[in-house]
Design a protein around this motif. Structure first.
Motif, PDB file in Angstrom:
ATOM      1  N   ASP A 149     -11.987   9.498 -17.622  1.00  0.00           N
ATOM      2  CA  ASP A 149     -11.241   9.506 -16.362  1.00  0.00           C
ATOM      3  C   ASP A 149     -11.244   8.113 -15.747  1.00  0.00           C
ATOM      4  O   ASP A 149     -12.084   7.262 -16.066  1.00  0.00           O
ATOM      5  N   TYR A 150     -10.311   7.897 -14.825  1.00  0.00           N
ATOM      6  CA  TYR A 150     -10.212   6.625 -14.128  1.00  0.00           C
ATOM      7  C   TYR A 150     -11.307   6.521 -13.070  1.00  0.00           C
ATOM      8  O   TYR A 150     -11.832   7.538 -12.586  1.00  0.00           O
ATOM      9  N   PRO A 151     -11.651   5.300 -12.630  1.00  0.00           N
ATOM     10  CA  PRO A 151     -12.567   5.151 -11.496  1.00  0.00           C
ATOM     11  C   PRO A 151     -12.002   5.854 -10.267  1.00  0.00           C
ATOM     12  O   PRO A 151     -10.781   5.900 -10.067  1.00  0.00           O
ATOM     13  N   GLN A 152     -12.892   6.379  -9.431  1.00  0.00           N
ATOM     14  CA  GLN A 152     -12.440   7.164  -8.286  1.00  0.00           C
ATOM     15  C   GLN A 152     -11.582   6.353  -7.322  1.00  0.00           C
ATOM     16  O   GLN A 152     -10.609   6.872  -6.749  1.00  0.00           O
ATOM     17  N   VAL A 153     -11.865   5.062  -7.140  1.00  0.00           N
ATOM     18  CA  VAL A 153     -11.075   4.268  -6.210  1.00  0.00           C
ATOM     19  C   VAL A 153      -9.654   4.062  -6.737  1.00  0.00           C
ATOM     20  O   VAL A 153      -8.697   4.012  -5.966  1.00  0.00           O
ATOM     21  N   VAL A 154      -9.490   3.960  -8.061  1.00  0.00           N
ATOM     22  CA  VAL A 154      -8.158   3.820  -8.648  1.00  0.00           C
ATOM     23  C   VAL A 154      -7.374   5.114  -8.470  1.00  0.00           C
ATOM     24  O   VAL A 154      -6.185   5.106  -8.133  1.00  0.00           O
ATOM     25  N   LYS A 155      -8.030   6.244  -8.686  1.00  0.00           N
ATOM     26  CA  LYS A 155      -7.358   7.529  -8.523  1.00  0.00           C
ATOM     27  C   LYS A 155      -6.931   7.754  -7.072  1.00  0.00           C
ATOM     28  O   LYS A 155      -5.817   8.204  -6.797  1.00  0.00           O
ATOM     29  N   LYS A 156      -7.812   7.449  -6.124  1.00  0.00           N
ATOM     30  CA  LYS A 156      -7.552   7.748  -4.729  1.00  0.00           C
ATOM     31  C   LYS A 156      -6.580   6.780  -4.059  1.00  0.00           C
ATOM     32  O   LYS A 156      -6.008   7.106  -3.016  1.00  0.00           O
ATOM     33  N   MET A 157      -6.381   5.611  -4.654  1.00  0.00           N
ATOM     34  CA  MET A 157      -5.543   4.618  -3.997  1.00  0.00           C
ATOM     35  C   MET A 157      -4.352   4.189  -4.849  1.00  0.00           C
ATOM     36  O   MET A 157      -3.800   3.105  -4.678  1.00  0.00           O
ATOM     37  N   SER A 158      -3.963   5.060  -5.792  1.00  0.00           N
ATOM     38  CA  SER A 158      -2.765   4.818  -6.582  1.00  0.00           C
ATOM     39  C   SER A 158      -2.052   6.146  -6.801  1.00  0.00           C
ATOM     40  O   SER A 158      -2.487   7.191  -6.312  1.00  0.00           O
TER      41      SER A 158
END
Length: 372
Positions: A149-158
């Motif tokens: 999975d992607y890093p949580q900050v990448v998921k939440k801000m893209s």
């Protein structure tokens, strides 16, 4: 004298027979040559037709997830992705296309774009594709990303799973120009991407406000395998109350990959206005970062890595600041068309009173990918 005439007649007969045989042989070779030429023309014509047909590929990803402290649905098998990809060229190498659909859960469009590439310095891409924001979402897809999975900050801000509610596999509808400069060393020292998008994903063809979102990225490559990349996203979204709430983000990071060692990291910060909390809408300023390091061994069949990350939904709220995740993982590629990934993630939370009861702390995930 009689014997002379007999010998002479015999010699003439042999010469005439040899000449006839040579003529027949020459005629046969001519016919064969014509047949080969005709066959070559047909093969060439067929190759041209085949070259215009789309190249079909795809993959299926099945995974199992175990989460400590989760609810009854936390431990489960599922099909993560099931994608069919059609790629091809419409005109030589100047115009190509990509059409990708995903059949996991429900049928949905992932990529659907055409790209014109007349020069290295200037290209145009139109359709549904990844906006140029964040290194992970721009350069790493589900087949190239080492982690499950992607890093949580990448998921939440893209567009992968935006804090404002948008989730469209990291894609959007729009148009983008891109290119690279200073190519003397076999690669572009400076690369740029600039795009204009609807801002509400792929499956929604009609924009729900009159404004358009802008994504921009600039990359500097001092050497071939190392780059420093900055990107920004400026947009607005409709929260149901107001159509023009801010979705502004920026990111800076680096990546290195020489085929044996890989490393990348990024800091992302952004502002999202109008997030509903406690029955009212409030402003959030979010931030996060990640760094990942790993290597490839045994003819690149094994790729262990470690990733450290954190994400703060609202930096004004101390309880939601800097919740770090630690991930250890390994990829195993026994053959070209098969990949096995194993990830362990330890999640920590600052607000233990809330998260200890409702969120997992330890997560183990296994994913098997089959490609064709």
């Amino acid at each position: 004298m009689k014997n002379f005439y007999i010998v002479f007649a015999t010699a003439v007969a042999i010469m005439l027979g040899t000449t006839t045989a040579s003529a027949q042989e020459a005629a046969t070779k001519s016919i064969e040559a014509d047949s080969v030429a005709i066959l070559d023309k047909k093969v060439t014509k067929l190759e041209k037709i085949v070259s215009k047909l789309p190249k079909v590929s795809g993959f299926v990803q099945a995974m199992y997830s175990w989460q400590e402290g989760g609810d009854d649905g936390a431990n489960h098998f599922r099909i993560r992705r099931a994608r069919l990809v059609l790629k091809g060229k419409l005109y030589k190498s100047l115009l190509d296309y990509n059409f990708t659909t995903d059949f996991a859960g429900s049928v949905k469009i992932v990529d659907a774009y055409m790209r014109i590439t007349p020069w290295k310095q200037f290209n145009v891409q139109v359709g549904a594709f990844r906006p140029a924001f964040t290194i992970e979402n721009m350069f790493y897809g589900s087949l190239s990303m080492e982690a499950i999975d992607y890093p949580q900050v990448v998921k939440k801000m893209s567009h992968l799973g935006d804090i404002s509610g948008l989730s469209s596999a990291g894609r959007d509808l729009g148009i983008q120009v891109s290119g690279g400069f200073f190519n003397k060393r076999g690669f572009s020292t400076l690369e740029y991407r600039l795009g204009v998008f609807n801002g509400n994903g792929v499956m929604v063809s009609k924009d729900d406000n009159k404004s358009k979102d802008i994504a921009a990225m600039l990359g500097v490559y001092p050497i071939k395998n190392l780059s420093f990349i900055g990107s920004c996203y400026i947009g607005e979204w409709n929260n149901g109350v107001s159509k023009y709430n801010q979705r502004w983000r920026w990111a800076v990071g680096f990546r290195y990959d020489d085929g044996k060692v890989f490393a990348r990291g990024e800091y992302i910060r952004g502002f999202t206005e109008g997030v509903k909390s406690g029955g009212a809408y409030k402003n959030f300023k979010s931030e996060g970062a990640y760094v990942q390091v790993g290597g490839r061994f045994f003819k690149q069949k094994f790729a262990p890595f470690v990733r450290l990350e954190y994400y703060a939904k609202n930096i004004y709220d101390q309880k939601g600041t800097g919740e770090p995740y630690y991930t250890l993982g390994i990829d195993y590629n026994p053959i070209k068309y098969l990949r096995l990934q194993l990830n362990y993630t330890c999640k920590t939370y600052n607000d233990h009173a809330v998260n200890a009861a409702h969120y997992p702390h330890n997560v183990v995930e296994v994913m098997l990918t089959g490609k064709f």
